[in-house]
Design a protein around this motif. Structure first.
Motif, PDB file in Angstrom:
ATOM      1  N   GLU A  15       0.826  -1.202   0.000  1.00  7.12           N
ATOM      2  CA  GLU A  15       0.000   0.000   0.000  1.00  7.12           C
ATOM      3  C   GLU A  15       0.865   1.258   0.000  1.00  7.12           C
ATOM      4  OE1 GLU A  15      -2.494   1.004   3.552  1.00  7.12           O
ATOM      5  OE2 GLU A  15      -4.086   0.583   2.104  1.00  7.12           O
ATOM      6  N   LYS A  16       1.979   1.211   0.726  1.00  6.49           N
ATOM      7  CA  LYS A  16       2.877   2.369   0.833  1.00  6.49           C
ATOM      8  C   LYS A  16       4.194   2.077   0.129  1.00  6.49           C
ATOM      9  CE  LYS A  16       1.034   3.637   5.333  1.00  6.49           C
ATOM     10  NZ  LYS A  16       1.327   3.700   6.766  1.00  6.49           N
ATOM     11  N   ASN A  17       4.689   3.050  -0.631  1.00  7.55           N
ATOM     12  CA  ASN A  17       5.936   2.904  -1.364  1.00  7.55           C
ATOM     13  C   ASN A  17       7.102   2.589  -0.421  1.00  7.55           C
ATOM     14  OD1 ASN A  17       7.536   2.985  -3.753  1.00  7.55           O
ATOM     15  ND2 ASN A  17       8.296   4.978  -3.081  1.00  7.55           N
ATOM     16  N   ILE A  18       7.089   3.139   0.766  1.00  5.50           N
ATOM     17  CA  ILE A  18       8.193   2.917   1.707  1.00  5.50           C
ATOM     18  C   ILE A  18       8.306   1.434   2.085  1.00  5.50           C
ATOM     19  CG2 ILE A  18       6.873   3.404   3.815  1.00  5.50           C
ATOM     20  CD1 ILE A  18       9.457   4.900   4.784  1.00  5.50           C
ATOM     21  N   ALA A  38       7.662  -3.928  -7.992  1.00  4.71           N
ATOM     22  CA  ALA A  38       6.688  -3.448  -7.011  1.00  4.71           C
ATOM     23  C   ALA A  38       5.396  -3.019  -7.691  1.00  4.71           C
ATOM     24  CB  ALA A  38       7.270  -2.279  -6.224  1.00  4.71           C
ATOM     25  N   ALA A  39       4.284  -3.214  -6.979  1.00  2.76           N
ATOM     26  CA  ALA A  39       2.973  -2.737  -7.417  1.00  2.76           C
ATOM     27  C   ALA A  39       2.275  -2.158  -6.196  1.00  2.76           C
ATOM     28  CB  ALA A  39       2.155  -3.880  -8.006  1.00  2.76           C
ATOM     29  N   ASP A  40       1.446  -1.136  -6.422  1.00  2.00           N
ATOM     30  CA  ASP A  40       0.776  -0.492  -5.287  1.00  2.00           C
ATOM     31  C   ASP A  40      -0.732  -0.737  -5.261  1.00  2.00           C
ATOM     32  OD1 ASP A  40      -0.035   1.129  -7.357  1.00  2.00           O
ATOM     33  OD2 ASP A  40       0.861   2.961  -6.568  1.00  2.00           O
ATOM     34  N   SER A  46      -2.142  -7.658 -10.681  1.00  2.00           N
ATOM     35  CA  SER A  46      -2.751  -8.617 -11.613  1.00  2.00           C
ATOM     36  C   SER A  46      -2.162  -8.470 -13.013  1.00  2.00           C
ATOM     37  CB  SER A  46      -4.266  -8.428 -11.659  1.00  2.00           C
ATOM     38  OG  SER A  46      -4.824  -8.731 -10.405  1.00  2.00           O
ATOM     39  N   VAL A  47      -1.939  -7.240 -13.435  1.00  2.00           N
ATOM     40  CA  VAL A  47      -1.331  -6.994 -14.745  1.00  2.00           C
ATOM     41  C   VAL A  47       0.094  -7.543 -14.767  1.00  2.00           C
ATOM     42  CG1 VAL A  47      -0.502  -5.196 -16.317  1.00  2.00           C
ATOM     43  CG2 VAL A  47      -2.785  -5.019 -15.320  1.00  2.00           C
ATOM     44  N   ALA A  48       0.856  -7.247 -13.724  1.00  2.00           N
ATOM     45  CA  ALA A  48       2.241  -7.732 -13.652  1.00  2.00           C
ATOM     46  C   ALA A  48       2.287  -9.257 -13.680  1.00  2.00           C
ATOM     47  CB  ALA A  48       2.922  -7.202 -12.396  1.00  2.00           C
ATOM     48  N   LEU A  49       1.368  -9.898 -12.974  1.00  2.12           N
ATOM     49  CA  LEU A  49       1.338 -11.365 -12.934  1.00  2.12           C
ATOM     50  C   LEU A  49       0.960 -11.967 -14.287  1.00  2.12           C
ATOM     51  CD1 LEU A  49      -0.235 -11.737  -9.410  1.00  2.12           C
ATOM     52  CD2 LEU A  49       1.987 -12.692 -10.116  1.00  2.12           C
ATOM     53  N   SER A  50       0.157 -11.246 -15.060  1.00  2.00           N
ATOM     54  CA  SER A  50      -0.235 -11.759 -16.378  1.00  2.00           C
ATOM     55  C   SER A  50       0.853 -11.524 -17.428  1.00  2.00           C
ATOM     56  CB  SER A  50      -1.551 -11.123 -16.833  1.00  2.00           C
ATOM     57  OG  SER A  50      -1.358  -9.763 -17.147  1.00  2.00           O
ATOM     58  N   GLU A  51       1.722 -10.560 -17.191  1.00  2.00           N
ATOM     59  CA  GLU A  51       2.726 -10.190 -18.191  1.00  2.00           C
ATOM     60  C   GLU A  51       4.079 -10.873 -18.018  1.00  2.00           C
ATOM     61  OE1 GLU A  51       1.141  -5.708 -19.257  1.00  2.00           O
ATOM     62  OE2 GLU A  51       2.927  -5.912 -18.014  1.00  2.00           O
TER      63      GLU A  51
END
Length: 124
Positions: A15-18, A38-40, A46-51
């Protein structure tokens, strides 16, 4: 002759970039070469997991329940299913693990703790 270096691909959903930066620091210190993305949000995860092939997904327990479930479903539905670890402030609370993760770990508070946690996930 070809030499291929084994690299574990990790997706950190925070949730937080830190929090993602802390996991990135831990990944740099880990005993195995890691490629951390990283994904927020659940949607970006979901997009990263599909790509791309992902071996390990670290999910921040601060994300909402529905978002955690969406990430787990995307990880399990990928061509090569990823192992999902829920990072929780209270890892003793196992009530949410089955629906949104394969395992639960304490959310690390510093880079050293992040390295230990990541190494533990890699060795599992």
């Amino acid at each position: 002759m070809s030499i291929e270096l084994m690299t574990m691909r990790v997706l950190a959903v925070c949730e937080k970039n830190i929090d993602c930066e802390l996991l990135r620091e831990g990944a740099v210190l880990a005993s195995l070469p890691l490629e951390l993305v990283a994904a927020d949000s659940a949607q970006k995860a979901s997009v990263a997991l599909s790509e791309r092939r992902t071996d390990l997904v670290l999910v921040d327990g601060a994300l909402s329940g529905p978002d955690r479930v969406k990430i787990a479903e995307a990880a399990r539905g990928a061509d090569s299913p990823a192992f999902v670890v829920l990072l929780s402030e209270d890892p003793a609370d196992r009530s949410v693990t089955a629906s949104c993760a394969d395992a639960m770990a304490a959310k690390p508070r510093d880079a050293g703790a992040a390295r230990v946690m990541i190494d533990g996930c890699v060795q599992s």
